[in-house]
Design a protein around this motif. Structure first.
Motif, PDB file in Angstrom:
ATOM      1  N   ASP A  35       0.785  -1.329  -0.030  1.00 54.21           N
ATOM      2  CA  ASP A  35      -0.092   0.200  -0.150  1.00 54.21           C
ATOM      3  C   ASP A  35       0.984   1.302   0.031  1.00 54.21           C
ATOM      4  OD1 ASP A  35      -2.336   1.492  -0.003  1.00 54.21           O
ATOM      5  OD2 ASP A  35      -2.324   1.354   2.207  1.00 54.21           O
ATOM      6  N   LEU A  36       1.759   1.227  -0.780  1.00 59.69           N
ATOM      7  CA  LEU A  36       2.846   2.362  -0.874  1.00 59.69           C
ATOM      8  C   LEU A  36       2.486   3.289  -2.119  1.00 59.69           C
ATOM      9  CD1 LEU A  36       5.991   0.586   0.077  1.00 59.69           C
ATOM     10  CD2 LEU A  36       4.582   2.039   1.417  1.00 59.69           C
ATOM     11  N   VAL A  37       1.610   2.965  -3.102  1.00 67.22           N
ATOM     12  CA  VAL A  37       1.514   3.586  -4.441  1.00 67.22           C
ATOM     13  C   VAL A  37       0.060   3.873  -4.742  1.00 67.22           C
ATOM     14  CG1 VAL A  37       3.762   3.024  -5.522  1.00 67.22           C
ATOM     15  CG2 VAL A  37       1.740   1.547  -5.813  1.00 67.22           C
ATOM     16  N   GLN A  38      -0.542   4.679  -5.583  1.00 67.47           N
ATOM     17  CA  GLN A  38      -1.624   5.006  -5.989  1.00 67.47           C
ATOM     18  C   GLN A  38      -2.140   4.450  -7.422  1.00 67.47           C
ATOM     19  OE1 GLN A  38      -2.760   9.246  -6.507  1.00 67.47           O
ATOM     20  NE2 GLN A  38      -0.994   9.370  -4.945  1.00 67.47           N
ATOM     21  N   PRO A  39      -3.174   4.327  -7.704  1.00 70.95           N
ATOM     22  CA  PRO A  39      -3.399   4.062  -9.333  1.00 70.95           C
ATOM     23  C   PRO A  39      -3.356   5.410 -10.092  1.00 70.95           C
ATOM     24  CG  PRO A  39      -5.213   3.172  -7.757  1.00 70.95           C
ATOM     25  CD  PRO A  39      -4.305   3.724  -7.137  1.00 70.95           C
ATOM     26  N   LEU A  40      -2.780   5.264 -11.248  1.00 70.46           N
ATOM     27  CA  LEU A  40      -2.942   6.349 -12.131  1.00 70.46           C
ATOM     28  C   LEU A  40      -4.228   6.792 -12.750  1.00 70.46           C
ATOM     29  CD1 LEU A  40       0.178   5.543 -14.790  1.00 70.46           C
ATOM     30  CD2 LEU A  40      -0.142   6.949 -12.789  1.00 70.46           C
ATOM     31  N   ASP A  41      -4.604   8.125 -12.771  1.00 71.44           N
ATOM     32  CA  ASP A  41      -5.831   8.382 -13.352  1.00 71.44           C
ATOM     33  C   ASP A  41      -5.369   8.693 -14.983  1.00 71.44           C
ATOM     34  OD1 ASP A  41      -7.851   9.740 -14.417  1.00 71.44           O
ATOM     35  OD2 ASP A  41      -8.247  11.476 -13.236  1.00 71.44           O
ATOM     36  N   THR A  42      -5.729   7.323 -15.709  1.00 76.51           N
ATOM     37  CA  THR A  42      -5.346   7.194 -16.917  1.00 76.51           C
ATOM     38  C   THR A  42      -5.897   8.220 -17.981  1.00 76.51           C
ATOM     39  OG1 THR A  42      -7.199   5.857 -17.230  1.00 76.51           O
ATOM     40  CG2 THR A  42      -4.919   4.835 -16.476  1.00 76.51           C
ATOM     41  N   ARG A  43      -6.982   8.923 -17.560  1.00 76.11           N
ATOM     42  CA  ARG A  43      -7.363  10.000 -18.237  1.00 76.11           C
ATOM     43  C   ARG A  43      -6.398  11.153 -18.437  1.00 76.11           C
ATOM     44  NH1 ARG A  43     -13.030  10.544 -14.942  1.00 76.11           N
ATOM     45  NH2 ARG A  43     -11.237  10.743 -13.452  1.00 76.11           N
ATOM     46  N   ARG A  44      -5.587  11.309 -17.592  1.00 75.73           N
ATOM     47  CA  ARG A  44      -4.795  12.532 -17.372  1.00 75.73           C
ATOM     48  C   ARG A  44      -3.325  12.142 -18.309  1.00 75.73           C
ATOM     49  NH1 ARG A  44      -4.675  15.205 -11.415  1.00 75.73           N
ATOM     50  NH2 ARG A  44      -3.663  16.785 -12.942  1.00 75.73           N
ATOM     51  N   VAL A  45      -3.183  11.163 -18.687  1.00 79.01           N
ATOM     52  CA  VAL A  45      -1.999  10.662 -19.439  1.00 79.01           C
ATOM     53  C   VAL A  45      -2.287  10.808 -21.005  1.00 79.01           C
ATOM     54  CG1 VAL A  45      -0.269   9.322 -19.790  1.00 79.01           C
ATOM     55  CG2 VAL A  45      -1.158   9.451 -17.312  1.00 79.01           C
ATOM     56  N   LYS A  46      -1.314  11.616 -21.450  1.00 76.80           N
ATOM     57  CA  LYS A  46      -1.296  11.646 -23.129  1.00 76.80           C
ATOM     58  C   LYS A  46      -0.764  10.259 -23.582  1.00 76.80           C
ATOM     59  CE  LYS A  46      -1.376  16.725 -23.246  1.00 76.80           C
ATOM     60  NZ  LYS A  46      -0.834  17.702 -23.662  1.00 76.80           N
ATOM     61  N   TRP A  47      -1.403   9.079 -23.285  1.00 72.66           N
ATOM     62  CA  TRP A  47      -0.785   7.988 -23.978  1.00 72.66           C
ATOM     63  C   TRP A  47      -0.395   7.839 -25.460  1.00 72.66           C
ATOM     64  CZ3 TRP A  47       0.683   5.453 -19.886  1.00 72.66           C
ATOM     65  CH2 TRP A  47      -0.145   5.546 -18.732  1.00 72.66           C
ATOM     66  N   ASP A  48      -0.738   8.593 -26.338  1.00 70.58           N
ATOM     67  CA  ASP A  48      -0.457   8.807 -27.629  1.00 70.58           C
ATOM     68  C   ASP A  48       0.903   8.880 -27.888  1.00 70.58           C
ATOM     69  OD1 ASP A  48      -0.918  11.194 -27.000  1.00 70.58           O
ATOM     70  OD2 ASP A  48      -2.077  11.651 -28.783  1.00 70.58           O
ATOM     71  N   GLY A  49       1.729   9.418 -26.830  1.00 71.17           N
ATOM     72  CA  GLY A  49       2.972   9.912 -27.026  1.00 71.17           C
ATOM     73  C   GLY A  49       3.774   8.531 -26.614  1.00 71.17           C
ATOM     74  N   CYS A  50       3.246   7.622 -25.910  1.00 69.02           N
ATOM     75  CA  CYS A  50       3.915   6.333 -25.551  1.00 69.02           C
ATOM     76  C   CYS A  50       3.798   5.161 -26.620  1.00 69.02           C
ATOM     77  CB  CYS A  50       3.374   6.045 -23.949  1.00 69.02           C
ATOM     78  SG  CYS A  50       4.158   4.347 -23.493  1.00 69.02           S
ATOM     79  N   LEU A  51       5.034   4.358 -26.717  1.00 71.00           N
ATOM     80  CA  LEU A  51       4.827   3.287 -27.616  1.00 71.00           C
ATOM     81  C   LEU A  51       3.740   2.253 -27.352  1.00 71.00           C
ATOM     82  CD1 LEU A  51       8.734   2.480 -28.195  1.00 71.00           C
ATOM     83  CD2 LEU A  51       7.162   3.474 -29.905  1.00 71.00           C
ATOM     84  N   ASP A  52       2.990   2.037 -28.100  1.00 73.18           N
ATOM     85  CA  ASP A  52       1.851   0.982 -28.000  1.00 73.18           C
ATOM     86  C   ASP A  52       2.557  -0.254 -27.463  1.00 73.18           C
ATOM     87  OD1 ASP A  52       0.234   2.599 -28.939  1.00 73.18           O
ATOM     88  OD2 ASP A  52      -0.021   1.926 -30.919  1.00 73.18           O
TER      89      ASP A  52
END
Length: 370
Positions: free
Chosen positions: A100-117
Motif C-alpha cells: 500500500d505504498l502507491v496509488q493508481p494512475l488517473d489514466t484519463r490525464r496521461v497523453k498515452w498517444d506519446g508512448c509506444l503501444d
C-alpha cells in the motif's frame, strides 16, 4: 512479460515521424509548484529539469537512488511520503501495491498517444494490478555481457553467461550479486543442471530453494574470480575503469558509457538470453503534487524529452519518435550489441513478489559472505 525487444524496435520505427504534441498548460496553475522526483542515479539531468520548467512553469527537484531495494526501503520507511514520482521496474510494482505504498494512475490525464503501444501492452503484466494501472512506461534495457575487446576471451557470436567463469578471466570479473545468480541459473539450466525450470523459482519456494541451492554452490566455487561486485551504475563502470575488470554481467548503459569515454568495451547478449527489464513512472500513495506528476509524464512522452533521457542514460525511451532523434553513435551501439536472434531471445524479468525478493536477498547475502 508478454513483450519482446523486437516489438519495441518495430514500434519505434513505426512512429519515428511523430511530432511533439504542443502543451496547453495553465501556467498560472503551474506557478510556484515543485515536483519531487525520486529516480535512478543519472536518469534526470539539469537539461531535462530546465526543459520541463520551460515547457510547464513547474520547478522540479531530483533525488537519486541506486537500487530497487533502496527505493522500496525508502518508501516503506516513510509510508509512501516525501516524493511525488518514482521509477521502479515493472516487475516490482505488485510489491508496492501489496505494501500500500502507491496509488493508481488517473489514466484519463496521461497523453498515452506519446508512448509506444508496445510498451503499454508489455507493461500490463506488473503495471496493471487488480484491473488498475499504476505504471506509465518510461524506458527499457538489458543486463548481459560487457567485455574488453583486447583482454576478454570470448566469441562475440557465441556469448554465454558461462564465459564469465573461464579460467583466463580469473580476477577480472564484475557482477551484481542477485542477478549474477540468475545468469548462472540460466547457464546451468541450458546445460540441464537445475532440478526445476528457472522460471518456477518465481512461483513457489520449493522450486526456488532447490534451484538456488545448486546455483549458489556454482557461484561460490567461482567467487575468487571476481574483481568487484557492483550494485549501482557507477560501481559497474568503476570495475572496468579502475579495478581491473575485463568482463562482466552489467547493464547495457555501462558498456555504452564506457565506450563514450573511449574504453574498448563491447556489449552482447548471451545465448541463454539477455536479462530484460522495463521501468516507468509511479505515484507514491502520499504524493503532495499529483497534478505536476501528470504534467511531467506528458512532457516526457514527447520525442525531445525521450531523446534527452536516452542521451543521459544509454537506455531506450518509450517516447514515440525519440529513436529517430538519437545520435548516430547511440543507434550504432544498439546495432552492434544485438542480432535479430538476440532480440527474439530476451529473458524478461518475471514478477518478483515480496516473498521471492526476501529469499533472493537471502541467497545473495550467502553468496557475498561466502
Amino acid at each position: 512479460m508478454s513483450i519482446s525487444r523486437r516489438q519495441f524496435v518495430k514500434g519505434a520505427a513505426a512512429v519515428g515521424a511523430v511530432a511533439a504534441t504542443p502543451f496547453y498548460i495553465n501556467k498560472a496553475m503551474a506557478a510556484n509548484k515543485e515536483l519531487k522526483i525520486y529516480a535512478w542515479a543519472g536518469y534526470i539531468t539539469d537539461e531535462m529539469l530546465a526543459d520541463f520548467k520551460a515547457k510547464t512553469g513547474i520547478n522540479a527537484t531530483f533525488t537519486p537512488y541506486g537500487t530497487n531495494d533502496e527505493l522500496m526501503n525508502s518508501l516503506r520507511a516513510t509510508d509512501g511520503t516525501g516524493f511525488d514520482i518514482i521509477m521502479p521496474t515493472v516487475d516490482r510494482v505488485p510489491g508496492y501495491v501489496d505494501f500500500d505504498l502507491v496509488q493508481p494512475l488517473d489514466t484519463r490525464r496521461v497523453k498515452w498517444d506519446g508512448c509506444l503501444d508496445s510498451a503499454m501492452s508489455g507493461s500490463e503484466v506488473g503495471g496493471v494490478v487488480n484491473g488498475k494501472r499504476y505504471f506509465a512506461p518510461s524506458d527499457w534495457g538489458t543486463e548481459a555481457i560487457a567485455y574488453h575487446k583486447d583482454y576478454a576471451s570470448v566469441d562475440p557470436k557465441n556469448l554465454s553467461y558461462g564465459d564469465l567463469w573461464k579460467p583466463e578471466h580469473a580476477g577480472g570479473v564484475t557482477v551484481r550479486g542477485h542477478s549474477a545468480l540468475v545468469g548462472i541459473g540460466l547457464w546451468l539450466e541450458n546445460m540441464g543442471k537445475l532440478p526445476y525450470p528457472l522460471l518456477e523459482s518465481y512461483k513457489n519456494e520449493t522450486a526456488m530453494r532447490a534451484n538456488f541451492d545448486v546455483i549458489l554452490k556454482e557461484a561460490v566455487k567461482n567467487k575468487d574470480m571476481i574483481a568487484q561486485f557492483w550494485s549501482t551504475e557507477n560501481e559497474a563502470q568503476g570495475a572496468f575503469r579502475t579495478n581491473g575488470a575485463v568482463i562482466g554481467q552489467t547493464w547495457d548503459s555501462t558498456a555504452f558509457k564506457l565506450g563514450q569515454e573511449g574504453e574498448n568495451i563491447a556489449y552482447g547478449a548471451p545465448k541463454e538470453g539477455a536479462l530484460a527489464w522495463m521501468e516507468g513512472f509511479v505515484i507514491p500513495k502520499n504524493a503532495n503534487n499529483v497534478d505536476a506528476v501528470y504534467e511531467f509524464i506528458n512532457w516526457y512522452y514527447t520525442p525531445e524529452a525521450g531523446t534527452m533521457f536516452v542521451k543521459a542514460t544509454g537506455y531506450n525511451s518509450t517516447s514515440k519518435g525519440a529513436a529517430e532523434l538519437l545520435p548516430a553513435e547511440t543507434k550504432q551501439f544498439f546495432l552492434d550489441s544485438y542480432s535479430d536472434q538476440d532480440l527474439a531471445n530476451l529473458w524478461w524479468w518475471p514478477i518478483q513478489e515480496p516473498w521471492y525478493v526476501a529469499l533472493r536477498n537471502e541467497y545473495q547475502d550467502r553468496y557475498l559472505s561466502a
